[in-house]
Motif scaffolding. Structure first.
Motif, short mmCIF file in Angstrom:
data_model
loop_
_atom_site.label_atom_id
_atom_site.label_comp_id
_atom_site.label_asym_id
_atom_site.label_seq_id
_atom_site.Cartn_x
_atom_site.Cartn_y
_atom_site.Cartn_z
N LYS A 17 45.69 -17.32 -58.99
CA LYS A 17 46.68 -16.24 -58.86
C LYS A 17 47.27 -15.84 -60.20
O LYS A 17 47.14 -14.69 -60.62
CB LYS A 17 47.78 -16.68 -57.91
N ARG B 144 54.23 -22.06 -43.80
CA ARG B 144 54.39 -22.84 -45.04
C ARG B 144 55.04 -24.19 -44.78
O ARG B 144 54.68 -25.19 -45.38
CB ARG B 144 55.23 -22.04 -46.04
N GLY C 265 45.01 -21.90 -43.99
CA GLY C 265 46.41 -22.23 -43.68
C GLY C 265 47.34 -21.12 -44.11
O GLY C 265 46.94 -19.97 -44.13
N GLY C 266 48.48 -21.56 -44.61
CA GLY C 266 48.85 -22.89 -45.06
C GLY C 266 47.80 -23.45 -46.04
O GLY C 266 47.01 -22.72 -46.62
N CYS D 272 52.20 -25.93 -46.59
CA CYS D 272 51.63 -25.52 -47.87
C CYS D 272 52.57 -25.97 -48.99
O CYS D 272 53.78 -25.80 -48.87
CB CYS D 272 51.44 -24.00 -47.92
N CYS E 228 44.46 -23.48 -51.92
CA CYS E 228 45.22 -23.03 -53.08
C CYS E 228 44.99 -23.96 -54.26
O CYS E 228 45.50 -23.71 -55.36
CB CYS E 228 46.71 -22.94 -52.75
N TRP F 92 54.72 -13.56 -51.92
CA TRP F 92 54.03 -12.56 -51.09
C TRP F 92 53.30 -13.18 -49.90
O TRP F 92 52.50 -12.50 -49.27
CB TRP F 92 52.99 -11.81 -51.94
N CYS F 93 53.58 -14.43 -49.59
CA CYS F 93 52.78 -15.16 -48.61
C CYS F 93 52.51 -14.32 -47.35
O CYS F 93 53.43 -13.77 -46.74
CB CYS F 93 53.49 -16.45 -48.21
N HIS F 94 51.22 -14.26 -46.96
CA HIS F 94 50.83 -13.47 -45.79
C HIS F 94 51.01 -14.26 -44.50
O HIS F 94 50.90 -13.71 -43.41
CB HIS F 94 49.39 -12.98 -45.94
N LEU G 136 52.73 -24.67 -51.97
CA LEU G 136 53.18 -23.53 -52.76
C LEU G 136 54.18 -22.69 -51.95
O LEU G 136 54.31 -22.85 -50.73
CB LEU G 136 52.00 -22.67 -53.22
N ASP G 137 54.80 -21.78 -52.65
CA ASP G 137 55.84 -20.96 -52.01
C ASP G 137 55.69 -19.54 -52.57
O ASP G 137 56.60 -19.02 -53.22
CB ASP G 137 57.20 -21.58 -52.37
N CYS G 138 54.51 -18.93 -52.34
CA CYS G 138 54.22 -17.62 -52.93
C CYS G 138 55.17 -16.57 -52.37
O CYS G 138 55.35 -16.48 -51.14
CB CYS G 138 52.79 -17.20 -52.61
#
Ligand code: SF4
Length: 251
Positions: free
Chosen positions: A135, A43, A83-84, A30, A112, A36-38, A32-34
């Motif tokens: 987001k 990633r 994903g991801g 992925c 995303c 809160w990533c679930h 992005l680097d959130c």
């Protein structure tokens, strides 16, 4: 050579990733680097990182997916690519979408939004629905909590919305990060002029990611957050409804 992809999970009987009963294929990697990533273990697109993943061929994925064809037919379901970020493996995604089209499986791409417009155009005709994450509207905060600007994400959303009504929005409601009134109002204002986009799902923050940070020894930058209350979620949903959106709480 047969297409091969890096997949970190394949979930059967999924009911929150699009209409009906679905199989969800989780792509590794992925941009992005959130915070809160679930799915923080997915990633990194590198398959040698020692975290869950497997390399699967197109035929292997399609064999798994096709096992539940009867459920798709009965429930109006199909296959979701998530994903991801599935767009990070665009060639494999493209090949899977083509194979699903040949089998007449309904297809969803859960994204995303961080990919090129050309890549979205490349797959557009073989995707029945995009579940598109929105987001944070403030770009500085977006960079802080996700590592990248939101410019491309907003441009792609505008582009996809201009092409048709395949886009449904998903907004993770993260306490003190995405749930503030200024952010919610800015999202409503942005979507208001994208008339083809009228479906919004609000996804309350859950503790799955927090557990995984511990399990996979990945640094947790957020610490512990409480999950939003039903009243918090209802208040945000009410704002969207007042502005004419169809709103669902949950996937
Ligand atoms: S976009 Fe999704 S998968 Fe990627 S870092 Fe954010 S929450 Fe995780």
């Amino acid at each position: 050579m047969e297409p091969v992809g890096n997949i970190f999970d394949l979930k059967k009987y999924a009911i929150h990733d699009g209409p009906g009963i679905r199989t969800t294929v989780f792509f590794k990697g992925c941009p992005l680097d959130c915070w809160w990533c679930h799915n923080p273990e997915c990633r990194n697109g590198d398959v040698s990182d020692g975290l869950p993943n497997r390399q699967m061929t197109l035929a292997e994925v399609m064999t798994e997916v096709a096992k539940d064809e009867i459920f798709y037919d009965q429930s109006g379901g199909g296959v979701t690519f998530s994903g991801g970020e599935p767009m990070t493996q665009i060639d494999f995604l493209d090949a899977l979408l083509t194979a699903c089209r040949a089998r007449r499986f309904h297809t969803v791409v859960d994204t995303c939004g961080y990919a090129s417009a050309e890549e979205f155009d490349r797959i557009y005709d073989r995707v029945d629905m995009f579940l598109y994450d929105l987001k944070i509207m403030d770009d500085k905060a977006h960079k802080k909590y996700m590592g990248l600007s939101n410019n491309l994400i907003l441009e792609n959303l505008t582009h996809l919305a201009a092409r048709g009504n395949k886009v449904k929005i998903r907004i993770p409601i993260i306490p003190d990060i995405t749930d503030n009134a200024a952010n919610i109002d800015a999202i409503i204002q942005f979507l208001d002029s994208r008339k083809n986009v009228r479906d919004v799902s609000l996804l309350p923050y859950n503790l799955f990611g927090e557990d995984k940070f511990k399990r996979f020894s990945i640094p947790n930058r957020m610490g512990h957050l409480s999950t939003p209350t039903d009243a918090d979620m209802a208040a945000i949903a009410g704002k969207f409804r007042e502005s004419g959106f169809r709103v669902k709480i949950g996937g």
